[in-house]
Design an enzyme around this catalytic site. Structure first.
Site, PDB file in Angstrom:
ATOM      1  CG  ASN A 146      50.691   1.395  64.217  1.00 26.06           C
ATOM      2  OD1 ASN A 146      49.536   1.455  64.598  1.00 26.06           O
ATOM      3  ND2 ASN A 146      51.599   2.278  64.609  1.00 26.06           N
ATOM      4  CG  ASP A 165      49.750   7.746  71.144  1.00 26.69           C
ATOM      5  OD1 ASP A 165      50.432   6.701  71.120  1.00 26.69           O
ATOM      6  OD2 ASP A 165      50.189   8.851  70.773  1.00 26.69           O
TER       7      ASP A 165
HETATM    8  C1  FPP Z   1      49.265   3.138  70.537  1.00 24.61           C
HETATM    9  O1  FPP Z   1      50.198   3.098  71.590  1.00 24.61           O
HETATM   10  C2  FPP Z   1      48.410   1.947  70.475  1.00 24.61           C
HETATM   11  C3  FPP Z   1      48.358   1.044  69.455  1.00 24.61           C
HETATM   12  C4  FPP Z   1      49.184   1.192  68.246  1.00 24.61           C
HETATM   13  C5  FPP Z   1      47.494  -0.148  69.483  1.00 24.61           C
HETATM   14  C6  FPP Z   1      46.212  -0.082  70.237  1.00 24.61           C
HETATM   15  C7  FPP Z   1      45.744  -1.456  70.455  1.00 24.61           C
HETATM   16  C8  FPP Z   1      45.126  -1.921  71.554  1.00 24.61           C
HETATM   17  C9  FPP Z   1      44.719  -1.097  72.700  1.00 24.61           C
HETATM   18  C10 FPP Z   1      44.876  -3.389  71.592  1.00 24.61           C
HETATM   19  C11 FPP Z   1      43.482  -3.854  71.526  1.00 24.61           C
HETATM   20  C12 FPP Z   1      42.595  -3.103  70.630  1.00 24.61           C
HETATM   21  C13 FPP Z   1      41.371  -3.541  70.226  1.00 24.61           C
HETATM   22  C14 FPP Z   1      40.526  -2.630  69.431  1.00 24.61           C
HETATM   23  C15 FPP Z   1      40.847  -4.879  70.526  1.00 24.61           C
HETATM   24  P1  FPP Z   1      51.740   3.172  71.218  1.00 24.61           P
HETATM   25  O2  FPP Z   1      52.250   1.791  71.096  1.00 24.61           O
HETATM   26  O3  FPP Z   1      51.930   4.035  70.019  1.00 24.61           O
HETATM   27  O4  FPP Z   1      52.323   3.862  72.502  1.00 24.61           O
HETATM   28  P2  FPP Z   1      53.598   4.837  72.590  1.00 24.61           P
HETATM   29  O5  FPP Z   1      53.268   6.059  71.789  1.00 24.61           O
HETATM   30  O6  FPP Z   1      53.695   5.117  74.054  1.00 24.61           O
HETATM   31  O7  FPP Z   1      54.778   4.083  72.059  1.00 24.61           O
END
Ligand code: FPP
Length: 247
Positions: free
Chosen positions: A69, A21
């Site tokens: 998401n 996250d």
């Molecule tokens: C949460 O941060 C993260 C995600 C929803 C996606 C995670 C994906 C990756 C790291 C890309 C690659 C992954 C793989 C397994 C190849 P957020 O967007 O919720 O952050 P925020 O809470 O700060 O808005």
């Protein structure tokens, strides 16, 4: 003594689950678009997978995309899917070189077809590996998974294949996406949010929860080691008393 040296290799968790996250906030801090955070999160994925394999952690589950998401702006969803497809196909060779098997849990059929096909291809190509299993939770939510399990069990009862009175923990376990995996003993969540957010609700019943303020794109091997050392210093009682554990 380095953090890695502090890890007791005979007390390793078999399964670690991670809520990655903070990508969006990381990008915002840098005045960039959210997808820049996701792109940089890939490096943290690599580091974490490498650290888990080096230590001999048998299962590593990463929460890459939740059912919720899908409600994000269409542009971000599409960019994330492209990133996933690209990363999966680019990393398959490295997974094989390191004897890592890829698996996935979630409503995989709901993924765009290129993402679904790439994923299935990588799962097939790495199926013979046995050092570590990297499980991607994609279009996953725990309530979705539990509803599915209940439907399947109800159908079996209705068809006379099972009696309602025989339903127990094993019945539920064997109808979840994680049927063939040990339960996670440690769950790590980055970015200072102290929630489980619909992730492996049944499976995390006895897991140790570890929260760190680090945003996911800043998460490195040392942070992973720190979480394991913290886990190893905890007393896991499973409802028993400390005295019962000693005897
Ligand atoms: C949460 O941060 C993260 C995600 C929803 C996606 C995670 C994906 C990756 C790291 C890309 C690659 C992954 C793989 C397994 C190849 P957020 O967007 O919720 O952050 P925020 O809470 O700060 O808005």
């Amino acid at each position: 003594m380095s953090l890695k040296e502090k890890i007791n290799s005979s007390k390793l968790p078999q399964h670690i689950a991670v809520i990655m996250d903070g990508n969006g906030r990381w990008a915002k801090q840098k005045g960039a678009e959210r997808i820049y955070g996701h792109e940089n999160g890939v490096k943290s994925v690599r580091e974490t997978v490498e650290a888990a394999a080096e230590l001999g952690i048998k299962y590593l589950t990463l929460y890459a995309f939740s059912t919720e998401n899908w409600n994000r702006p269409q542009e971000e969803v599409m960019a994330l899917m492209q990133l996933l497809v690209h990363t999966i196909s680019a990393e398959t060779k490295t997974l094989n070189e390191n004897n890592i098997r890829l698996a996935a849990i979630g409503d995989l059929k709901s993924l765009p077809s290129d993402c679904y096909n790439e994923l299935q291809e990588a799962i097939k190509k790495t199926a013979g590996n046995n050092r570590t299993t990297l499980v991607l939770a994609l279009s996953y939510s725990s309530r979705w998974e539990i509803i599915n399990a209940v439907k399947e069990i109800a159908q079996k009862v209705q068809d006379g294949l099972m009696q309602a009175s025989t339903i127990n923990e094993d019945t539920i376990n064997s109808h979840l996406c994680t049927a063939d995996m040990p339960e996670p003993e440690l769950m790590i969540r980055t970015s200072g949010e102290n929630r489980i957010s619909n992730f492996l609700l049944w499976q995390l019943a006895y897991a140790e929860l570890y929260f760190t303020d680090k945003l996911w794109p800043d998460f490195r091997k040392e942070d992973f080691y720190e979480a394991i050392v913290d886990y190893q210093n905890r007393e896991r009682r499973f409802g028993k008393t400390s005295e019962q554990l000693i005897s």
